[in-house]
Design a protein around this motif. Sequence first.
Motif, PDB file in Angstrom:
ATOM      1  N   GLN A  47       0.817  -1.219   0.000  1.00 53.48           N
ATOM      2  CA  GLN A  47       0.000   0.000   0.000  1.00 53.48           C
ATOM      3  C   GLN A  47       0.848   1.266   0.000  1.00 53.48           C
ATOM      4  OE1 GLN A  47      -3.409  -0.199   2.877  1.00 53.48           O
ATOM      5  NE2 GLN A  47      -2.645  -2.267   3.225  1.00 53.48           N
ATOM      6  N   GLY A  48       2.171   1.084  -0.078  1.00 52.56           N
ATOM      7  CA  GLY A  48       3.075   2.235  -0.121  1.00 52.56           C
ATOM      8  C   GLY A  48       3.127   2.981   1.202  1.00 52.56           C
ATOM      9  N   LEU A  49       2.907   2.266   2.311  1.00 52.52           N
ATOM     10  CA  LEU A  49       2.942   2.928   3.627  1.00 52.52           C
ATOM     11  C   LEU A  49       4.352   2.848   4.209  1.00 52.52           C
ATOM     12  CD1 LEU A  49      -0.344   1.362   5.039  1.00 52.52           C
ATOM     13  CD2 LEU A  49      -0.067   3.610   3.993  1.00 52.52           C
ATOM     14  N   SER A  50       4.722   3.855   4.987  1.00 55.48           N
ATOM     15  CA  SER A  50       6.093   3.879   5.499  1.00 55.48           C
ATOM     16  C   SER A  50       6.301   2.853   6.611  1.00 55.48           C
ATOM     17  CB  SER A  50       6.441   5.275   5.997  1.00 55.48           C
ATOM     18  OG  SER A  50       5.504   5.649   6.970  1.00 55.48           O
ATOM     19  N   LYS A  51       5.226   2.498   7.331  1.00 58.49           N
ATOM     20  CA  LYS A  51       5.379   1.460   8.360  1.00 58.49           C
ATOM     21  C   LYS A  51       4.088   0.630   8.452  1.00 58.49           C
ATOM     22  CE  LYS A  51       4.241   4.598  12.017  1.00 58.49           C
ATOM     23  NZ  LYS A  51       4.360   5.218  13.203  1.00 58.49           N
ATOM     24  N   PRO A  52       4.222  -0.609   8.985  1.00 55.76           N
ATOM     25  CA  PRO A  52       3.042  -1.489   9.040  1.00 55.76           C
ATOM     26  C   PRO A  52       1.906  -0.901   9.870  1.00 55.76           C
ATOM     27  CG  PRO A  52       5.047  -2.709   9.544  1.00 55.76           C
ATOM     28  CD  PRO A  52       5.426  -1.258   9.508  1.00 55.76           C
ATOM     29  N   ILE A  53       0.700  -1.155   9.437  1.00 50.82           N
ATOM     30  CA  ILE A  53      -0.444  -0.717  10.239  1.00 50.82           C
ATOM     31  C   ILE A  53      -1.062  -1.913  10.977  1.00 50.82           C
ATOM     32  CG2 ILE A  53      -1.066   1.416   9.047  1.00 50.82           C
ATOM     33  CD1 ILE A  53      -3.019  -0.167   7.329  1.00 50.82           C
ATOM     34  N   SER A  93     -26.110  17.273   3.230  1.00 50.64           N
ATOM     35  CA  SER A  93     -26.322  18.080   4.424  1.00 50.64           C
ATOM     36  C   SER A  93     -24.998  18.738   4.760  1.00 50.64           C
ATOM     37  CB  SER A  93     -26.789  17.155   5.554  1.00 50.64           C
ATOM     38  OG  SER A  93     -26.111  17.458   6.728  1.00 50.64           O
ATOM     39  N   SER A  94     -25.064  19.902   5.346  1.00 55.47           N
ATOM     40  CA  SER A  94     -23.815  20.581   5.671  1.00 55.47           C
ATOM     41  C   SER A  94     -23.304  20.151   7.040  1.00 55.47           C
ATOM     42  CB  SER A  94     -24.050  22.080   5.647  1.00 55.47           C
ATOM     43  OG  SER A  94     -25.093  22.384   6.543  1.00 55.47           O
ATOM     44  N   GLU A  95     -24.092  19.354   7.742  1.00 53.02           N
ATOM     45  CA  GLU A  95     -23.713  19.010   9.107  1.00 53.02           C
ATOM     46  C   GLU A  95     -22.920  17.710   9.182  1.00 53.02           C
ATOM     47  OE1 GLU A  95     -27.208  18.816  11.453  1.00 53.02           O
ATOM     48  OE2 GLU A  95     -27.671  20.920  11.093  1.00 53.02           O
ATOM     49  N   TYR A  96     -22.014  17.656  10.166  1.00 48.22           N
ATOM     50  CA  TYR A  96     -21.290  16.419  10.406  1.00 48.22           C
ATOM     51  C   TYR A  96     -22.107  15.585  11.386  1.00 48.22           C
ATOM     52  CZ  TYR A  96     -17.124  17.862   7.982  1.00 48.22           C
ATOM     53  OH  TYR A  96     -16.247  18.226   7.016  1.00 48.22           O
ATOM     54  N   VAL A  97     -22.129  14.282  11.146  1.00 52.42           N
ATOM     55  CA  VAL A  97     -22.816  13.423  12.110  1.00 52.42           C
ATOM     56  C   VAL A  97     -21.821  12.395  12.624  1.00 52.42           C
ATOM     57  CG1 VAL A  97     -25.141  13.655  11.186  1.00 52.42           C
ATOM     58  CG2 VAL A  97     -23.641  11.923  10.251  1.00 52.42           C
ATOM     59  N   GLN A  98     -22.068  11.958  13.854  1.00 50.21           N
ATOM     60  CA  GLN A  98     -21.179  10.972  14.457  1.00 50.21           C
ATOM     61  C   GLN A  98     -21.728   9.582  14.157  1.00 50.21           C
ATOM     62  OE1 GLN A  98     -20.630  11.528  18.610  1.00 50.21           O
ATOM     63  NE2 GLN A  98     -19.007  10.012  18.749  1.00 50.21           N
ATOM     64  N   THR A  99     -20.841   8.682  13.789  1.00 50.05           N
ATOM     65  CA  THR A  99     -21.268   7.324  13.494  1.00 50.05           C
ATOM     66  C   THR A  99     -20.167   6.370  13.954  1.00 50.05           C
ATOM     67  OG1 THR A  99     -21.859   5.809  11.701  1.00 50.05           O
ATOM     68  CG2 THR A  99     -20.434   7.608  11.089  1.00 50.05           C
ATOM     69  N   SER A 100     -20.537   5.146  14.260  1.00 48.30           N
ATOM     70  CA  SER A 100     -19.523   4.187  14.755  1.00 48.30           C
ATOM     71  C   SER A 100     -19.587   2.888  13.957  1.00 48.30           C
ATOM     72  CB  SER A 100     -19.764   3.871  16.226  1.00 48.30           C
ATOM     73  OG  SER A 100     -20.039   5.029  16.939  1.00 48.30           O
ATOM     74  N   PRO A 101     -19.237   2.940  12.688  1.00 45.56           N
ATOM     75  CA  PRO A 101     -19.333   1.701  11.911  1.00 45.56           C
ATOM     76  C   PRO A 101     -18.166   0.769  12.199  1.00 45.56           C
ATOM     77  CG  PRO A 101     -18.383   3.422  10.556  1.00 45.56           C
ATOM     78  CD  PRO A 101     -18.677   4.041  11.895  1.00 45.56           C
ATOM     79  N   LEU A 102     -18.366  -0.500  11.874  1.00 44.21           N
ATOM     80  CA  LEU A 102     -17.237  -1.418  11.848  1.00 44.21           C
ATOM     81  C   LEU A 102     -16.423  -1.019  10.615  1.00 44.21           C
ATOM     82  CD1 LEU A 102     -16.047  -4.047  13.097  1.00 44.21           C
ATOM     83  CD2 LEU A 102     -17.230  -5.278  11.288  1.00 44.21           C
ATOM     84  N   CYS A 103     -15.106  -0.890  10.777  1.00 45.01           N
ATOM     85  CA  CYS A 103     -14.278  -0.411   9.665  1.00 45.01           C
ATOM     86  C   CYS A 103     -13.271  -1.457   9.218  1.00 45.01           C
ATOM     87  CB  CYS A 103     -13.519   0.843  10.075  1.00 45.01           C
ATOM     88  SG  CYS A 103     -14.577   2.250  10.347  1.00 45.01           S
ATOM     89  N   VAL A 104     -13.008  -1.461   7.913  1.00 44.28           N
ATOM     90  CA  VAL A 104     -11.910  -2.275   7.382  1.00 44.28           C
ATOM     91  C   VAL A 104     -10.649  -1.441   7.568  1.00 44.28           C
ATOM     92  CG1 VAL A 104     -10.910  -3.334   5.326  1.00 44.28           C
ATOM     93  CG2 VAL A 104     -13.380  -3.458   5.723  1.00 44.28           C
ATOM     94  N   LEU A 105      -9.720  -1.943   8.374  1.00 44.20           N
ATOM     95  CA  LEU A 105      -8.542  -1.156   8.733  1.00 44.20           C
ATOM     96  C   LEU A 105      -7.293  -1.595   7.972  1.00 44.20           C
ATOM     97  CD1 LEU A 105      -9.329  -1.167  12.547  1.00 44.20           C
ATOM     98  CD2 LEU A 105      -9.776   0.677  10.919  1.00 44.20           C
ATOM     99  N   ASP A 106      -7.290  -2.817   7.503  1.00 43.59           N
ATOM    100  CA  ASP A 106      -6.172  -3.299   6.684  1.00 43.59           C
ATOM    101  C   ASP A 106      -6.677  -4.502   5.900  1.00 43.59           C
ATOM    102  OD1 ASP A 106      -3.672  -3.521   5.594  1.00 43.59           O
ATOM    103  OD2 ASP A 106      -2.647  -4.140   7.438  1.00 43.59           O
ATOM    104  N   PHE A 107      -6.234  -4.611   4.657  1.00 36.68           N
ATOM    105  CA  PHE A 107      -6.708  -5.704   3.793  1.00 36.68           C
ATOM    106  C   PHE A 107      -5.594  -5.980   2.802  1.00 36.68           C
ATOM    107  CE2 PHE A 107     -10.314  -6.842   0.559  1.00 36.68           C
ATOM    108  CZ  PHE A 107     -10.150  -8.189   0.845  1.00 36.68           C
ATOM    109  N   PHE A 108      -5.161  -7.215   2.767  1.00 37.63           N
ATOM    110  CA  PHE A 108      -4.043  -7.540   1.872  1.00 37.63           C
ATOM    111  C   PHE A 108      -4.069  -9.019   1.500  1.00 37.63           C
ATOM    112  CE2 PHE A 108       0.324  -9.319   1.704  1.00 37.63           C
ATOM    113  CZ  PHE A 108       0.720  -8.761   0.496  1.00 37.63           C
TER     114      PHE A 108
END
Length: 275
Positions: A47-53, A93-108
């Motif tokens: 992913q061209g990252l400088s260090k592992p995530i 909408s111009s407003e920011y909303v808070q959300t807590s989804p499950l996120c994909v943080l690394d995939f390889f």
Amino acid sequence: MQAPLPRSMRPGIVVVTRDTLRALAPADAQLVRKAIDSIGELSAKAQGLSKPITSHAQMLACDNRLYLSVGKDSLRGLLRVGGRQLFVHRKQSSEYVQTSPLCVLDFFVCTALQRGGEGRALFDFMCQREGTCAAALGYDRPSHKFLAFLRKHFDLASFIPQLNHFVVLGCKERGHKSQGPLVHATGKGWVKGHKGQYYDALHRIIFNFAKEVGSPSAVDRTDYGTASGSARGFVQHHSQQLSRAAVCGDAQNINNAARIMRVAHSNKQKAPGLK
Ligand SMILES: CC(C)(COP(=O)(O)OP(=O)(O)OC[C@H]1O[C@@H](n2cnc3c(N)ncnc32)[C@H](O)[C@@H]1OP(=O)(O)O)[C@@H](O)C(=O)NCCC(=O)NCCS
């Protein structure tokens, strides 16, 4: 060259959490640590990252789930997910909303194995176990390969940072303003026309093709169909086909999501202790 795996790690997909890592016997723990660190480095490099995530130490420090595709003697791929609190800007909408989804943080997936279905298998396994679907996840700066993956497998084609969006095709104005807003139950009322996210694509691609097709030397091999209601015009026919593909894609996504929820629900009932 990847680090070897402990014998206890059989080929297939395994889920690693901080608890499973802590429960390993010391000899196995050492090998698993090296294997995770090594595939984490490969992922960062790809992913061209400088260090592992993704690393063993970082897994011990959080409650992420790491899905590992285990080969005969090395790891073939990884998919790390975890909850994130995000402030997102919803499109209309111009407003920011808070959300807590499950996120994909690394995939390889190891380079030599990419485009062979390994990524899809990992992704499906994760969705089933987490009781989620591609459309409900958050994506942390997806790479162009991952975006292509999401487009191909799940028809997710348009994003704003950290929030996935279904594509909106737009619509023509319908009715008259004086009728008031459309009432879905009766089908009567006014709908404001708006350009969808495919507007530019439609104009640039279909209209340009239509011009070419209209030239005397061109041959139009479009199968317009034989039904009396079949569109006869090039632009109309291809716009309809694109809209139909998008609607079918959405329906398929809803169907997939319902299936995953059903499977997750029945799995929970079978094994109430399972996370
Ligand atoms: C993203 C990734 C995990 C997908 O795994 P995979 O095993 O290749 O996925 P699948 O075989 O199930 O699906 C293949 C589809 O993924 C996309 N894809 C995979 N590799 C791609 C590439 N080199 N270029 C463009 N699209 C690619 C395409 O849509 C492809 O379908 P196609 O071959 O018909 O074009 C893998 O490509 C990868 O490890 N990429 C490098 C790391 C990365 O970018 N990770 C995302 C972090 S945000």
